[in-house]
Write a protein that holds these residues in place. Sequence first.
Motif, PDB file in Angstrom:
ATOM      1  N   ASN A 209       0.833  -1.212   0.000  1.00  0.00           N
ATOM      2  CA  ASN A 209       0.000   0.000   0.000  1.00  0.00           C
ATOM      3  C   ASN A 209       0.864   1.258   0.000  1.00  0.00           C
ATOM      4  N   PRO A 211       2.577   4.594  -1.326  1.00  0.00           N
ATOM      5  CA  PRO A 211       2.021   5.657  -2.179  1.00  0.00           C
ATOM      6  C   PRO A 211       2.566   5.573  -3.597  1.00  0.00           C
ATOM      7  N   GLU A 213       3.039   7.607  -7.451  1.00  0.00           N
ATOM      8  CA  GLU A 213       3.064   8.863  -8.201  1.00  0.00           C
ATOM      9  C   GLU A 213       2.769   8.584  -9.661  1.00  0.00           C
ATOM     10  N   THR A 579      -5.629  -0.650  -1.562  1.00  0.00           N
ATOM     11  CA  THR A 579      -5.871   0.793  -1.563  1.00  0.00           C
ATOM     12  C   THR A 579      -4.538   1.550  -1.531  1.00  0.00           C
ATOM     13  N   ARG A 580      -4.419   2.576  -2.367  1.00  0.00           N
ATOM     14  CA  ARG A 580      -3.190   3.373  -2.452  1.00  0.00           C
ATOM     15  C   ARG A 580      -3.514   4.855  -2.333  1.00  0.00           C
ATOM     16  N   GLN A 581      -2.563   5.611  -1.834  1.00  0.00           N
ATOM     17  CA  GLN A 581      -2.592   7.066  -1.915  1.00  0.00           C
ATOM     18  C   GLN A 581      -1.830   7.457  -3.180  1.00  0.00           C
ATOM     19  N   SER A 583      -0.525  10.477  -6.038  1.00  0.00           N
ATOM     20  CA  SER A 583      -0.218  11.870  -6.351  1.00  0.00           C
ATOM     21  C   SER A 583      -0.060  11.982  -7.857  1.00  0.00           C
ATOM     22  N   LYS A 623      -3.977  14.944  -5.221  1.00  0.00           N
ATOM     23  CA  LYS A 623      -3.751  13.830  -4.310  1.00  0.00           C
ATOM     24  C   LYS A 623      -5.089  13.198  -3.954  1.00  0.00           C
ATOM     25  N   PHE A 624      -5.135  11.870  -4.046  1.00  0.00           N
ATOM     26  CA  PHE A 624      -6.409  11.178  -3.823  1.00  0.00           C
ATOM     27  C   PHE A 624      -6.156   9.727  -3.452  1.00  0.00           C
ATOM     28  N   LYS A 625      -7.219   9.102  -2.971  1.00  0.00           N
ATOM     29  CA  LYS A 625      -7.168   7.688  -2.620  1.00  0.00           C
ATOM     30  C   LYS A 625      -7.667   6.863  -3.802  1.00  0.00           C
TER      31      LYS A 625
END
Length: 637
Positions: A209, A211, A213, A579-581, A583, A623-625
């Motif tokens: 998980n 983040p 880019e 689920t990832r964050q 950018s 930036k979003f989930k």
Amino acid sequence: MLTPNRAVAQAEVQPWGNITGIRSHGQLYAFESSLRVISANGKKIAATAKEMQSPTYNRRAGSQIVLTRIDSLFFGQTVTEDGTGKIKVALQVIAKKDTTLTGVFFCLTLPAAEYGLSKQMLSGVKEDSVRSDAAAVANSFVNKRVKSVEFGAATRKLKLSFDSAELILVRKDSLGNLQLYLPLALNAVGRGDIIEKTFSIKVSGDIDNLPVELAVNTAQPGREFAGLGGNFRLQNPKTDPQVIDYSLQNLRVAWGRVEMPWRFWQPDKDADPIAAANDGKLNPFVLKSMQMAQRLDSMGVPVILSAWSAPNWAIVGPPKLRPGPDGIWGNPLDHSRDQAIYKSITDYILYVKAKYGFEYKLFSFNESDLGINIRLTGEEHRDFIKGLGAYMASKGLQTKLLLGDNSDANTYSFIYPAIADPATRPYIGAISFHSWRGWDNETLGKWADAATKTNLPLIVGEGSIDAAAWNYPDIFQEQTYALEEINLYVRLLAICQPESILQWQLTADYSPLIGGGIFGNKEPLHPGQRFWNLKQLANTPAGLQSMPVSVSRPGISAAALGDNSKGIYTIHLVNNGSTRQVSLIGLPAKVTKLRYFITKRKTNRKTNLKEAHALELKDGAFKFKLPAVSYVSLISE
């Protein structure tokens, strides 16, 4: 960060029986099972695989059930998600005749990249448990009876547990993958034998998980994407109309493809099909196919005309609608009648133009590289393009030929003779292949290269992932199938830069809708997850150009499209994992808001083309989930 996981399992089962992994919190712990029969001399291995058997598949509650057959052995496999982080597998084998063999096995293959250095931990091992009668499974380094076996790697664990002590064999294949063989029968089976085994598979390990880019490069616009298209080959008179109506009312369809029922248009070489049609003697199926095309044209949709089969007079030999004993499909054209063939096809297009007031944009023989059901060599395809193209042009038609319309991405060499001949170029309107097989980046890149070299649009003439899926239609409702299909489409957008991907089909055949009597389902007609995926893709604004996009972590497929002059951009993302964050960078500074759409399915909760709150630019990035196992589209305001 990578976090450990011990949670509810979701088995990914292919309709031919192979389990391809277990998902937890979106993370796929990959492996692949198969059922294998090894001949008595050990030289022949028959295994369950895509398009190798004729299985049936269905889901009942939490179980996925596959029935299949290898020679005289009939298999039943039930995979159940038991809600405790593991799955249960129940196998049954019924022998229909006496057979001598090395063995019948459940085989589990663990990828070398994750399990190559794993340790094997055995429980319930006895010193006298080695069985010499199983030594024919070559290179086995474990050959014992155990109650369970666990493979422990750096970030993964997989454990098989049995109800009682079972013989297992472990070996490595030529690629370094670990293979566990669980014998279901050894040496021989007798007619009427019924063999049953039940066991569990449990996985655990890290969840990726970290983040991510995404970086879009708007300075390198490529080919335009007109939008999602559809095939409208009429095959089911009772159930096709409802799916066609719903699709055309609820999707923006950018391209259409219909059938030319050539063998019904002119069954007699010396007949005049136009005169017969004008006398009211037009075959009803031909009429409906023409009207389907007219309906698409009236909506502003360009139409491809494709012939699947030919009249008997135009081919060599008796018609072959299925492969013969030699495995060869279809019939070659009778080239002594090329001029009559050109005239017959051109007459069809001329009649439609005169009767309905429109002209087909492109013409093709469907999958002539394979022979469904007209078979050509690459050289014959080249010569046909020149011959028919020149004939149609001499009659004042603007209709062009499709180069290829191949059965798969794998057969790209079929188009090379035509590409090498400059005389074909005036008559080719686009390049086409079907996406059933050949999904690796290198193969898909061959089609992108061909489009670039010829400066022609590229069309995916038939889009989907399993040409045999109509045999086991319950698979259409599985999240596994829906995700794999839209994941391929996003990859096609990114790699091939097609003008359109034409869904196979927007009719009852391979229907993205559920119920309405289709495949015997009496529920009211309604969209499934596949339809919502298609609608989300179809919402892409028309005419955007493909743009490079990089992804910093594995497991996410991304495609970017945009129009720099209008400041319109769309990003399609398929998350194949947890689920990832995210950018997102690289869009012009004037783009300050992005609309966010998502389609996903999780257990009993569905999210269908839901629009969440808009994303706003902050510190140069959006930036979003990105939720687990989801399809997300971002569209600039």
